[in-house]
Design a protein around this motif. Structure first.
Motif, short mmCIF file in Angstrom:
data_model
loop_
_atom_site.label_atom_id
_atom_site.label_comp_id
_atom_site.label_asym_id
_atom_site.label_seq_id
_atom_site.Cartn_x
_atom_site.Cartn_y
_atom_site.Cartn_z
N LEU A 1 0.61 -1.28 -0.08
CA LEU A 1 -0.13 -0.13 0.05
C LEU A 1 0.85 1.37 -0.13
O LEU A 1 0.44 2.19 -0.55
N SER A 2 1.83 1.19 0.53
CA SER A 2 2.86 2.48 0.54
C SER A 2 3.39 2.83 -0.58
O SER A 2 3.74 4.27 -0.78
N ARG A 3 3.40 1.99 -1.71
CA ARG A 3 3.68 2.20 -3.00
C ARG A 3 2.58 3.05 -3.81
O ARG A 3 2.71 3.60 -4.72
N VAL A 4 1.47 2.94 -3.39
CA VAL A 4 0.32 3.64 -3.84
C VAL A 4 0.08 4.90 -3.34
O VAL A 4 -0.33 5.83 -3.81
N LYS B 1 -0.09 -1.87 -9.78
CA LYS B 1 0.37 -1.80 -8.40
C LYS B 1 -0.74 -0.83 -7.69
O LYS B 1 -0.43 -0.53 -6.28
N GLY B 2 -1.89 -0.67 -8.05
CA GLY B 2 -2.85 0.40 -7.54
C GLY B 2 -3.92 -0.21 -6.91
O GLY B 2 -3.81 -1.45 -6.62
N ASN C 1 -5.89 -4.76 -1.89
CA ASN C 1 -5.93 -3.67 -3.23
C ASN C 1 -7.19 -3.41 -3.59
O ASN C 1 -7.47 -2.69 -4.72
N LEU C 2 -8.04 -3.68 -2.69
CA LEU C 2 -9.75 -3.53 -3.23
C LEU C 2 -10.42 -2.65 -2.23
O LEU C 2 -10.20 -2.71 -0.98
N PRO D 1 -7.99 -2.88 6.92
CA PRO D 1 -7.96 -1.81 7.94
C PRO D 1 -6.81 -0.63 7.40
O PRO D 1 -6.83 0.40 7.61
N PRO D 2 -5.51 -1.05 6.77
CA PRO D 2 -4.55 -0.02 6.34
C PRO D 2 -5.04 1.17 5.50
O PRO D 2 -4.88 2.26 5.78
N LEU D 3 -5.99 0.75 4.60
CA LEU D 3 -6.34 1.78 3.76
C LEU D 3 -7.51 2.44 4.43
O LEU D 3 -7.45 3.75 4.37
N ILE D 4 -8.33 1.91 5.20
CA ILE D 4 -9.31 2.52 5.76
C ILE D 4 -8.56 3.60 6.98
O ILE D 4 -9.30 4.90 7.07
N GLN D 5 -7.66 3.06 7.44
CA GLN D 5 -6.90 4.17 8.40
C GLN D 5 -6.33 5.42 7.73
O GLN D 5 -6.29 6.64 8.29
N ILE D 6 -6.01 5.21 6.65
CA ILE D 6 -5.40 6.23 5.68
C ILE D 6 -6.41 7.27 5.26
O ILE D 6 -6.47 8.48 5.41
N LEU D 7 -7.55 6.86 5.00
CA LEU D 7 -8.92 7.52 4.72
C LEU D 7 -9.30 8.41 5.88
O LEU D 7 -9.46 9.71 6.03
N SER D 8 -9.27 7.85 7.11
CA SER D 8 -9.64 8.25 8.25
C SER D 8 -8.62 9.43 8.78
O SER D 8 -9.03 10.64 9.30
N ASN D 9 -7.11 9.19 8.25
CA ASN D 9 -6.39 10.34 8.72
C ASN D 9 -6.48 11.65 7.91
O ASN D 9 -6.15 12.52 8.39
N THR D 10 -7.10 11.30 6.81
CA THR D 10 -7.41 12.50 5.56
C THR D 10 -8.36 13.06 5.79
O THR D 10 -8.43 14.49 5.40
N LYS D 11 -9.55 12.65 6.24
CA LYS D 11 -10.95 13.07 6.19
C LYS D 11 -10.73 14.55 7.04
O LYS D 11 -10.02 14.57 7.78
N ALA D 12 -11.81 15.30 6.92
CA ALA D 12 -12.20 16.49 7.87
C ALA D 12 -12.49 15.96 9.10
O ALA D 12 -13.02 14.96 9.30
N PRO D 13 -11.99 16.61 10.18
CA PRO D 13 -12.26 16.20 11.56
C PRO D 13 -13.82 15.59 11.79
O PRO D 13 -13.63 14.81 12.64
N TYR D 14 -14.63 16.47 11.77
CA TYR D 14 -16.02 16.08 12.13
C TYR D 14 -16.98 15.85 10.77
O TYR D 14 -17.71 16.75 10.55
N ASN D 15 -16.60 15.10 10.00
CA ASN D 15 -17.24 15.05 8.46
C ASN D 15 -18.76 14.48 8.56
O ASN D 15 -19.46 14.92 7.81
N ILE D 16 -19.05 13.76 9.60
CA ILE D 16 -20.53 13.11 9.32
C ILE D 16 -21.19 13.85 10.55
O ILE D 16 -20.76 13.88 11.72
N SER D 17 -22.21 14.70 10.23
CA SER D 17 -22.99 15.53 11.31
C SER D 17 -23.66 14.49 12.26
O SER D 17 -23.92 13.61 11.95
N THR D 18 -24.03 15.21 13.49
CA THR D 18 -24.94 14.50 14.43
C THR D 18 -26.13 14.09 13.86
O THR D 18 -26.48 12.82 14.05
N PRO D 19 -27.19 14.93 13.13
CA PRO D 19 -28.34 14.44 12.64
C PRO D 19 -28.00 13.35 11.57
O PRO D 19 -29.01 12.48 11.74
#
Length: 401
Positions: A6-9, A206-207, A234-235, A259-277
């Motif tokens: 994943l680090s190559r992508v 490799k992507g 890679n999916l 999980p590794p790809l999910i963690q990178i997405l989580s690291n990059t998203k806006a802090p509070y992207n999903i609203s309470t409602p």
């Protein structure tokens, strides 16, 4: 399959990113004086009875709207993981619709003005839009557009031309993402798991293979590529609450991956992207009773899809062609034919589309400019009453045009 790194992508600056740590990452209860929120609560007046919009949002006003939402939403992720038979919530990412997921994937993988994505037209338009916003080029390898078995495709119209895609991937190492829409939009055609696996196992690439499954709950059992996630790092599979769950207004998209790809997405998203409602409604929608209701409504729409196709077939003498695509989603796509021939007619189709919307109160989608969709109208499956009205008014407009 060959080892996937994943680090190559992922872009080096994303790998080195120290994610923003927000107040709710640490503590979520107690006297919360850490995030500069308004301790006196929201200022929406509930005493103004003349304001018509208050009644629909009354339940929302009882939520802690003055507090930032939970940044991680573990309860929602856990329910998604159970629903899609994944090992844990670490396989789930939540975005503001699938569009945020698309944008994030491009941003974390593709270096602007250098890297590329690959798409298979006709397909969902936001892949190209997000690529352009991020200054990323788009390689286009059309799906099989003919009604007959084409060379290099798996089978039939709107299947993936695997050999063409593989040749493009081998020739261009700058391609970092492949976006596959299954069932396709606007094609309605489900891609086979064997074709997806063939690309996942293609060693020169490799992507990441991204499978967009916005309409998957309208397809048959065992259709989802989620079953491949445990085996293929890679999916990435995208889903949404907008379609089968009937929650387009709350804008909740989902990415499912290891999980590794999910963690990178989580690291990059806006802090509070999903609203309470949004979170409140999503959690309710993912309860066992609500999931049962979703499946029942999806089955009802599939049944209505069959009935609508039968009704459209009765309009063949007026110039409605047979449906194209495999009809695996909550819509169908049919060509409008020229009056004096059996050829699709873009001009007539566009005129009928406009006349339906502007003079008859029926809004469908003109898709005639998409590859392989000449003269086509895409019709979403409505309620039984809506479908009957559509057929009646379409018959009238076809007679007049």
């Amino acid at each position: 399959m060959p080892a996937f790194d994943l680090s190559r992508v992922i872009r080096p600056n994303i790998l080195a990113l120290q994610p923003y740590r927000c107040a709710r990452d640490d503590y979520q209860s107690g006297i919360l004086l850490d995030a500069n929120e308004n301790a006196l609560g929201h200022s929406i007046s509930i005493s103004d009875t003349s304001t018509d919009f208050l009644q629909p949002i009354a339940s929302t006003l009882s939520l802690d709207l003055h507090r930032y939402p939970d940044p991680s939403h573990p309860d929602i992720k856990s329910r998604v993981a159970v629903l899609r038979n994944l090992p844990s919530l670490d396989h789930v990412f939540l975005g503001v619709g699938s569009d945020e997921v698309i944008d994030l994937l491009i941003r974390i993988c593709a270096i602007p003005a250098k890297d590329k994505i690959l798409i298979t037209p006709p397909t969902y338009g936001m892949y190209s839009v997000c690529a352009q916003v991020n200054d990323v080029s788009v390689v286009k390898i059309p799906l099989e557009l003919s009604a007959t078995h084409g060379e290099g495709c798996e089978k039939g119209r709107f299947s993936v031309r695997l050999e063409n895609v593989k040749a493009a991937l081998k020739a261009d190492p700058c391609i970092k993402l492949v976006f596959l829409c299954s069932p396709g939009n606007p094609t309605g055609t489900l891609l086979s798991l064997s074709s997806i696996k063939s690309l996942l196992e293609y060693e020169p690439f490799k992507g990441i293979i991204v499978v967009d499954e916005a309409y998957i709950d309208f397809s048959g059992p065992d259709a989802s590529a989620v079953s491949l996630i445990k085996e293929y790092p890679n999916l990435c599979v995208m889903q949404t609450l907008s379609k089968s769950f009937g929650l387009a207004a709350i804008r909740l998209g989902i990415a499912l991956a290891q999980p590794p790809l999910i963690q990178i997405l989580s690291n990059t998203k806006a802090p509070y992207n999903i609203s309470t409602p949004t979170a409140h409604l999503a959690l309710s929608a993912l309860s066992p009773c609500s999931i049962a209701a979703m499946k029942a409504k999806a089955a009802q729409l599939v049944s209505s899809r069959t009935q609508l196709l039968e009704s459209l077939a009765e309009l063949r003498p007026l110039g409605v062609g047979g449906p194209i695509g495999a009809n695996d989603a909550n819509f169908v796509m049919v060509p409008i034919l020229a009056k004096q021939s059996s050829d699709p007619d873009n001009d007539r189709a566009f005129k009928i589309y406009k006349t339906l919307a502007e003079e008859n109160g029926v809004v469908v989608r003109f898709r005639g400019k998409e590859p392989g969709c000449n003269g086509c109208l895409r019709i979403t499956i409505g309620s039984q009453e809506e479908n009957e009205v559509v057929i009646g008014r379409l018959r009238k407009v076809l007679h007049e045009n």
